[in-house]
Design an enzyme around this catalytic site. Sequence first.
Site, short mmCIF file in Angstrom:
data_model
loop_
_atom_site.label_atom_id
_atom_site.label_comp_id
_atom_site.label_asym_id
_atom_site.label_seq_id
_atom_site.Cartn_x
_atom_site.Cartn_y
_atom_site.Cartn_z
CD GLU A 1 -34.92 40.24 14.63
OE1 GLU A 1 -33.76 40.47 14.24
OE2 GLU A 1 -35.17 39.56 15.63
CG ASP A 2 -30.30 41.03 11.92
OD1 ASP A 2 -31.28 40.41 12.40
OD2 ASP A 2 -29.14 40.89 12.37
CG ASP B 1 -31.46 30.88 10.99
OD1 ASP B 1 -32.03 30.05 10.27
OD2 ASP B 1 -30.33 30.67 11.49
NE ARG C 1 -22.37 43.53 14.97
CZ ARG C 1 -23.31 42.59 15.14
NH1 ARG C 1 -24.29 42.49 14.27
NH2 ARG C 1 -23.26 41.78 16.16
P1 5GP Z 1 -33.41 33.14 14.85
O1 5GP Z 1 -33.92 33.28 16.25
O2 5GP Z 1 -34.42 33.58 13.82
O3 5GP Z 1 -32.91 31.75 14.58
O4 5GP Z 1 -32.11 34.02 14.75
C1 5GP Z 1 -32.12 35.36 14.41
C2 5GP Z 1 -30.80 36.00 14.69
O5 5GP Z 1 -29.74 35.12 14.35
C3 5GP Z 1 -30.58 37.23 13.80
O6 5GP Z 1 -31.07 38.41 14.39
C4 5GP Z 1 -29.07 37.24 13.63
O7 5GP Z 1 -28.46 37.91 14.70
C5 5GP Z 1 -28.68 35.78 13.70
N1 5GP Z 1 -28.52 35.18 12.35
C6 5GP Z 1 -29.31 34.25 11.77
N2 5GP Z 1 -28.86 33.93 10.54
C7 5GP Z 1 -27.76 34.67 10.33
C8 5GP Z 1 -26.84 34.81 9.22
O8 5GP Z 1 -26.95 34.20 8.15
N3 5GP Z 1 -25.83 35.70 9.38
C9 5GP Z 1 -25.65 36.42 10.53
N4 5GP Z 1 -24.61 37.25 10.56
N5 5GP Z 1 -26.49 36.31 11.60
C10 5GP Z 1 -27.53 35.46 11.49
#
Ligand code: 5GP
Length: 178
Positions: A99-100, A103, A165
């Site tokens: 995963e990148d 959050d 990106r």
């Molecule tokens: P989660 O389900 O953990 O809330 O969200 C994960 C996804 O939200 C990540 O794979 C990414 O695509 C997006 N995301 C969450 N935080 C950020 C951020 O600070 N910057 C960007 N560009 N995308 C984020």
Amino acid sequence: MKIKDLEFKKFIPADKIEKRIASLAKQINKDYADRTPLFLPVLNGSFMFTSDLLKDIELLCRVSFVKISSYAGTNSTGQFKTLIGHDESLFGLDILIVEDIVDTGLTLQKIMEDLKDRGAKSVEAIALFRKKDAREKSIEVKYVGFELEDEFILGYGLDYDGLGRNYRDVYKTLTSTQ
Ligand code: 5GP
């Protein structure tokens, strides 16, 4: 740097990211020395991270990209759509999700549940970034590159509304106190 309505400043330079990834890869090489894992990078954000990480992986391994769409703008919607892209059987495999950024951790949790239901032998996660929220909720991520607070970041695969990106460095949004 301005992208649409947001101002960004440089946060983590490319050389620091490169070094951190090399050390994550070293750890993974050690932990999976006797296994043939399947790396499952989650597109789109993880493409650059995956490419650099895998160049440092010395294991016999498989790679299969998956996709999910659950996010729009700077706030997580918490919505989950189906995981697509892997048709082959996952039964008995040691899976490493790439995963990148994690959050809220909702995306990762759902993917992990899904993979375990499909009979994977083991499922662990590698995330280049983990935010405060996921940390506080104890979302299990075995390999984390950088721990973040609440800032919104872009670059190195991560976008803001589809843009940014391609940058090799990571940027974060400026807030009124910065
Ligand atoms: P989660 O389900 O953990 O809330 O969200 C994960 C996804 O939200 C990540 O794979 C990414 O695509 C997006 N995301 C969450 N935080 C950020 C951020 O600070 N910057 C960007 N560009 N995308 C984020």
